[in-house]
Design an enzyme around this catalytic site. Structure first.
Site, PDB file in Angstrom:
ATOM      1  N   HIS A  13      38.454  32.279  43.245  1.00 11.27           N
ATOM      2  CA  HIS A  13      38.841  32.831  42.158  1.00 11.27           C
ATOM      3  C   HIS A  13      40.565  32.375  42.464  1.00 11.27           C
ATOM      4  CE1 HIS A  13      40.135  36.697  38.270  1.00 11.27           C
ATOM      5  NE2 HIS A  13      40.970  35.997  39.264  1.00 11.27           N
ATOM      6  N   HIS A  15      44.629  31.909  41.572  1.00  6.13           N
ATOM      7  CA  HIS A  15      45.810  31.618  40.232  1.00  6.13           C
ATOM      8  C   HIS A  15      46.668  30.584  40.815  1.00  6.13           C
ATOM      9  CE1 HIS A  15      44.576  34.358  37.492  1.00  6.13           C
ATOM     10  NE2 HIS A  15      44.007  35.489  38.601  1.00  6.13           N
ATOM     11  N   LYS A  99      35.511  30.465  32.168  1.00  7.52           N
ATOM     12  CA  LYS A  99      36.040  31.652  32.018  1.00  7.52           C
ATOM     13  C   LYS A  99      36.373  32.948  30.600  1.00  7.52           C
ATOM     14  CE  LYS A  99      37.964  35.168  34.575  1.00  7.52           C
ATOM     15  NZ  LYS A  99      38.981  35.472  35.417  1.00  7.52           N
ATOM     16  N   HIS A 136      36.293  37.991  33.044  1.00 10.02           N
ATOM     17  CA  HIS A 136      36.907  39.266  33.630  1.00 10.02           C
ATOM     18  C   HIS A 136      36.359  40.319  32.595  1.00 10.02           C
ATOM     19  CE1 HIS A 136      41.304  41.137  34.645  1.00 10.02           C
ATOM     20  NE2 HIS A 136      40.703  41.981  33.373  1.00 10.02           N
ATOM     21  N   HIS A 174      36.466  40.063  40.557  1.00 11.07           N
ATOM     22  CA  HIS A 174      37.139  40.180  41.472  1.00 11.07           C
ATOM     23  C   HIS A 174      36.618  42.031  41.123  1.00 11.07           C
ATOM     24  CE1 HIS A 174      38.384  40.450  37.147  1.00 11.07           C
ATOM     25  NE2 HIS A 174      39.240  39.300  36.960  1.00 11.07           N
ATOM     26  N   ASP A 247      41.882  35.782  44.376  1.00 10.68           N
ATOM     27  CA  ASP A 247      43.009  35.902  42.936  1.00 10.68           C
ATOM     28  C   ASP A 247      43.759  36.772  43.284  1.00 10.68           C
ATOM     29  OD1 ASP A 247      43.208  37.002  40.038  1.00 10.68           O
ATOM     30  OD2 ASP A 247      42.891  39.584  40.444  1.00 10.68           O
TER      31      ASP A 247
HETATM   32  C1  NCD Z   1      45.971  37.573  36.985  1.00 13.62           C
HETATM   33  C2  NCD Z   1      47.549  36.634  36.758  1.00 13.62           C
HETATM   34  O1  NCD Z   1      48.571  37.599  37.268  1.00 13.62           O
HETATM   35  O2  NCD Z   1      46.603  36.078  36.240  1.00 13.62           O
HETATM   36  N1  NCD Z   1      46.296  39.006  37.773  1.00 13.62           N
HETATM   37  C3  NCD Z   1      45.800  40.425  37.823  1.00 13.62           C
HETATM   38  O3  NCD Z   1      46.252  41.509  38.264  1.00 13.62           O
HETATM   39  N2  NCD Z   1      44.977  39.709  38.391  1.00 13.62           N
HETATM   40  C4  NCD Z   1      45.213  37.793  35.769  1.00 13.62           C
HETATM   41  C5  NCD Z   1      43.715  38.213  36.145  1.00 13.62           C
HETATM   42  O4  NCD Z   1      42.913  37.689  36.841  1.00 13.62           O
HETATM   43  O5  NCD Z   1      43.263  39.223  35.771  1.00 13.62           O
HETATM   44 ZN    ZN Z   2      42.474  36.594  38.256  1.00 13.16          ZN
END
Ligand code: NCD
Ligand code: ZN
Length: 346
Positions: A13, A15, A99, A136, A174, A247
């Site tokens: 996971h 970003h 997702k 999520h 998460h 995450d």
């Molecule tokens: C994530 C993001 O910034 O894209 N933020 C987070 O707090 N984890 C999005 C997510 O996974 O909820």
């Molecule tokens: Zn995330």
């Protein structure tokens, strides 16, 4: 033990963002990790197979040629997602998961799902071809307290969905509560959970006691200490249902340090050192490889990485920078609150 050789880890996971941010952060993952499940919450989101292919190419074009990293793409489920497009992208091996963001649950989730009924045909198709759904796991009802949103999601959305489509393979992303851990532990082979690096270190006091600390704010928000302990126990348990999904969610400091700051913690650079610290503290270093490198591929039905990495325990702490510079400003790196002695050597 001063040295530990493990199969190269994956991040289930992650970003990576896009454009200049993507270029600034990708090395921090590709340096240590073999693969990562790439979250699709860009603006606009990665909805179609064509979006995913184009995003994958942008990621690959930023990649350090010395790193052996494969991005595993996902699609962002919307109420107008086209069933055949998803099926086709999965069959081509382009997309490894879909997702589900409840609309409004987190960063860039405005195009998420409001009415699950509208996406049932896509979910049924996914169950029939074995394509995992990453969720999520938080409800967005403003009447539900933010610390209860995961449990209410499990009870009112996730469990009913899994009873309706029992073959659907689901990752509770998460996970942050003992309730989530128990649900996954007792949920059989069709459910798994990712656990982040930061939720193994912080509880809600870290965010709020003695001053507000925006760099510890993420969604789902960290819960009380007993929940953090449950996450640590699950991570080090050796149970295949739990694996790493950092995450890691980079936001510029200017977006975090404001009256209404963004949710997300940037953990890619020091994640492996942090995890070795936790697993050593639990006398479970022998289970680190399962959590970072074996359980995830088993759930995603992918081979484990052939390469290995070596973690070495140094006598002096490993020094990580406090932040990364990007062309648009600084990006703070997660401070776990402890000196870290485990370094990744290869
Ligand atoms: C994530 C993001 O910034 O894209 N933020 C987070 O707090 N984890 C999005 C997510 O996974 O909820
Ligand atoms: Zn995330």
């Amino acid at each position: 033990m001063k040295q530990l050789s493990i199969c190269r880890p994956d991040d289930w996971h992650l970003h990576l963002r896009d454009g200049k941010m993507l270029a600034a952060v990708i090395d921090d993952t590709s340096r240590h990790f073999g693969r990562a499940i790439i979250m699709p919450n860009l603006i606009p989101p990665v909805v179609t197979g064509a979006d995913a292919a184009a995003y994958r190419d942008r990621i690959l074009s930023c990649l350090n040629p010395e790193h052996h990293f494969t991005p595993l793409m996902t699609l962002y489920l919307t109420e107008t997602t086209q069933l055949h497009d998803v099926a086709d992208a999965a069959k081509r091996g382009l997309v490894h998961a879909v997702k589900l963001y409840p609309a409004g649950a987190t960063t860039n989730s405005a195009s998420g799902v409001r009415d699950l009924e509208k996406v049932m045909p896509v979910l049924e198709m996914m169950a029939s071809i074995g394509l995992p759904l990453c969720v999520h796991g938080e409800v967005t009802d403003p009447k539900v307290d933010i610390f209860d949103r995961e449990l209410v999601f499990i009870e009112t959305v996730l469990d009913p969905l899994r009873r309706r489509i029992p073959e659907l393979r689901v990752v509770l992303e998460h996970v942050t509560t003992s309730d989530g851990v128990d649900y996954v532990k007792n949920g059989g082979k069709t459910i798994a959970a990712t656990i982040t690096t930061h939720h193994l270190f912080i509880n809600r006091n870290h965010i709020l006691a003695g001053g507000i600390r925006p760099h510890y704010y993420c969604l789902p928000v960290a819960k009380r200490e007993s929940h953090r302990r449950a996450l640590v126990r699950a991570a080090v348990s050796g149970d295949q249902s739990f694996f790493l999904g950092t995450d890691s969610a980079p936001h510029l400091d200017t977006a975090k340090l404001m009256a209404c700051g963004c949710a997300g913690i940037y953990t890619s650079p020091n994640t492996m050192s942090c995890l070795a610290h936790i697993f050593e503290g639990e006398s479970a270093l022998d289970r680190l490889e399962g959590f970072t490198s074996l359980h995830g591929p088993a759930f995603y039905q992918l081979p484990i990485n052939k390469e290995r990495v070596t973690l070495v325990k140094q006598s002096e702490p490993v020094i990580y920078p406090k932040s990364r510079a990007t062309p648009d400003g600084e990006l703070t790196i997660f401070d776990c609150g402890f000196p870290l002695f485990w370094a990744v050597k290869s």
